[in-house]
Design an enzyme around this catalytic site. Structure first.
Site, mmCIF file in Angstrom:
data_model
loop_
_atom_site.group_PDB
_atom_site.id
_atom_site.type_symbol
_atom_site.label_atom_id
_atom_site.label_comp_id
_atom_site.label_asym_id
_atom_site.label_seq_id
_atom_site.Cartn_x
_atom_site.Cartn_y
_atom_site.Cartn_z
ATOM 1 N N ASP A 191 0.765 -1.248 0.000
ATOM 2 C CA ASP A 191 0.000 0.000 0.000
ATOM 3 C C ASP A 191 0.799 1.303 0.000
ATOM 4 O O ASP A 191 0.557 2.181 -0.803
ATOM 5 C CB ASP A 191 -0.925 0.039 1.220
ATOM 6 C CG ASP A 191 -1.737 -1.234 1.373
ATOM 7 O OD1 ASP A 191 -1.613 -2.137 0.539
ATOM 8 O OD2 ASP A 191 -2.505 -1.317 2.343
ATOM 9 N N GLU A 420 2.870 -9.416 11.668
ATOM 10 C CA GLU A 420 2.497 -8.981 10.318
ATOM 11 C C GLU A 420 3.776 -8.701 9.511
ATOM 12 O O GLU A 420 3.873 -9.063 8.341
ATOM 13 C CB GLU A 420 1.632 -7.716 10.461
ATOM 14 C CG GLU A 420 0.844 -7.337 9.247
ATOM 15 C CD GLU A 420 0.000 -6.083 9.492
ATOM 16 O OE1 GLU A 420 0.055 -5.513 10.620
ATOM 17 O OE2 GLU A 420 -0.705 -5.665 8.567
#
Ligand code: 9WN
Length: 456
Positions: A191, A420
């Site tokens: 992103d 993550e």
């Protein structure tokens, strides 16, 4: 920097203990993130189904519960639009609207996307993510071919996967050169990568008071994209929605060809050829498309001087973004010219990515001024890109480097509680924990063939 052990220096007993603990812990994460029809990436930060997450999750689930892995992909493709697109989020109607932003009432897919073929009875986003799905479906089939045949898995998946690839080839070839374009920074999945900075700077951000971020309720602001990034993400998504998610009508202020997205398309097109053959369809068109897209990838995005694939901004026609892990991912493309593969491996092992000397593969050039080792895709190392680079290294005969990366990924996954992402120098876990694709891909990396070889 914590030491990175060569596989040969590790004690076999320790490895057996670690592997058993890892297998149990990863299975627990995937079970607790399973909703009954699909797996959420995280119960807190990402409480719906995400497209490329589900593909990676299915690849790992196949090692644990092949039937559940099939279900994961079936649920995702059950939300496919009639124009062939596979949405990047499939919303779970039982999750409160304020649990994730942008929520279904922002995307309004069943209304705004109706003319593009959005389903009437399931709410989804209107953008896409990288096409890892055919690759995942083939791996899921291979994990238990008898169960797959019994359930007609590939026969049901094939037409949907083929329609998905047709959508990308027909509606997303915005540059006309045989590659698919991404039209929002959420589409390539990386992103807030510095690769998008120049293109995003041209986008007028939405007013900060027009939306409320839910991500900061669950993750540190220093690990996440900035408010200014979000303002621009919101503007681009709203513009696409307000043009009915119609690629021919939308202004596409942001349109780039990304090497990772297209490499995954090609790897999946090869998998689609295998799936077609197994499902009684003709594999030849898929082999042809894979070869054409490989030639286009090298011609349009390979930069021999930089030793990496670069994104191309279709608004300016320029190569942009410098050294991102996305530019290494084409190593997974079967049939990549050997000289290109050798150069990519040298770049991965050089000072910009430090392969073997830092944790996993940094998402961005360690030596660049834009590098930030904590902030999301601007530096931290992620497990899905490590898994892809690992696969590419094996494919191109760099087995020792692949083995070292695999060992490190397994250690880091267990040590960080399935973070993550990790800070590349310290290996410290960042973002949230119990992240599904970290657990799933660890399960896949743990898998050995009956001959004791790591799986491809
Ligand atoms: C937006 C779910 C997704 C991943 C992406 C990752 C992140 C979402 C967000 O989480 O993006 O799609 O809210 O930040 O960047 O790769 O698929 O895990």
């Amino acid at each position: 920097m914590t030491a990175v052990l060569e596989p040969a220096l590790r004690s076999p007993g320790r490895e057996v203990d670690r592997d058993a603990a890892l297998r149990r812990a990863a299975a627990r994460v995937l079970l607790s993130n399973w909703t009954g029809a699909a797996t959420v990436p995280s119960r807190t930060l990402y409480p719906h189904q995400w497209s490329w997450d589900s593909a990676f999750i299915a690849i790992g689930l196949a090692r644990l519960a092949p039937r559940r892995a099939q279900r994961e992909l079936e649920t995702l493709l059950g939300a496919q639009w009639r124009d062939g697109r596979v949405p990047h989020i499939v919303f779970n109607p039982s999750v409160p609207l304020d649990a994730y932003f942008p929520s279904p009432d922002f995307w309004r897919s069943s209304g705004a996307g109706a003319a593009s073929g959005a389903p009437a009875d399931i709410e989804t986003s209107g953008i896409v993510q990288p096409p890892v799905h055919a690759l995942a479906a083939w791996q899921v089939h291979l994990a238990d071919p008898a169960e797959s045949r019994r359930r007609g898995f590939l026969r049901r998946m094939y037409p949907r996967l083929a329609a998905w690839h047709r959508y990308l080839a027909a509606s997303r070839d915005l540059g006309g050169g045989g590659l698919a374009a991404v039209v929002h920074p959420w589409e390539p999945g990386l992103d807030n990568s510095p690769v998008w900075d120049a293109a995003l700077a041209r986008v007028e951000p939405a007013a900060p008071e027009s939306f409320r971020r839910a991500d900061l309720d669950h993750s540190s602001a220093a690990d996440r994209p900035t408010d200014l990034d979000y303002g621009r993400y919101v503007r681009l998504a709203a513009d696409y929605r307000d043009h009915g998610y119609d690629d021919a009508r939308a202004p596409h202020a942001f349109a780039l060809e990304d090497p990772c997205f297209n490499a995954l398309f090609i790897a999946s097109e090869h998998a689609l050829a295998e799936i077609a053959a197994a499902a009684g369809a003709d594999p030849a068109p898929h082999r042809r498309k894979a070869a054409e897209a490989t030639a286009a990838l090298v011609e349009r995005l390979w930069d021999p001087a930089a030793g990496i694939f670069l994104a191309r901004d279709l608004t300016t026609g320029e190569a942009v973004g410098g050294h991102s892990v996305a530019g290494l991912v084409p190593l997974i493309v079967p049939g990549l010219p050997e000289a290109v593969a050798r150069s990519l491996i040298a770049t991965a092992q050089g000072e910009r990515f430090g392969l073997g000397r830092v944790h996993l593969v940094p998402s961005y050039d360690l030596t660049a001024p834009e590098y930030d080792g904590n902030r999301y895709w601007r530096g931290p190392s992620w497990f899905n890109t490590a898994w892809l680079v690992h696969r590419g290294l094996r494919q191109h005969g760099a087995a020792p480097a692949a083995d070292a990366l695999r060992e490190q990924a397994l250690d880091d996954a267990l040590r960080t509680g399935f973070a993550e992402y990790v800070e590349p120098h310290s290996g410290q876990g960042r973002g949230i924990r119990r992240f599904s694709w970290t657990a799933a891909l660890a399960l896949d990396l743990l898998h050995r063939t009956p001959q004791g070889e790591p799986a491809r």
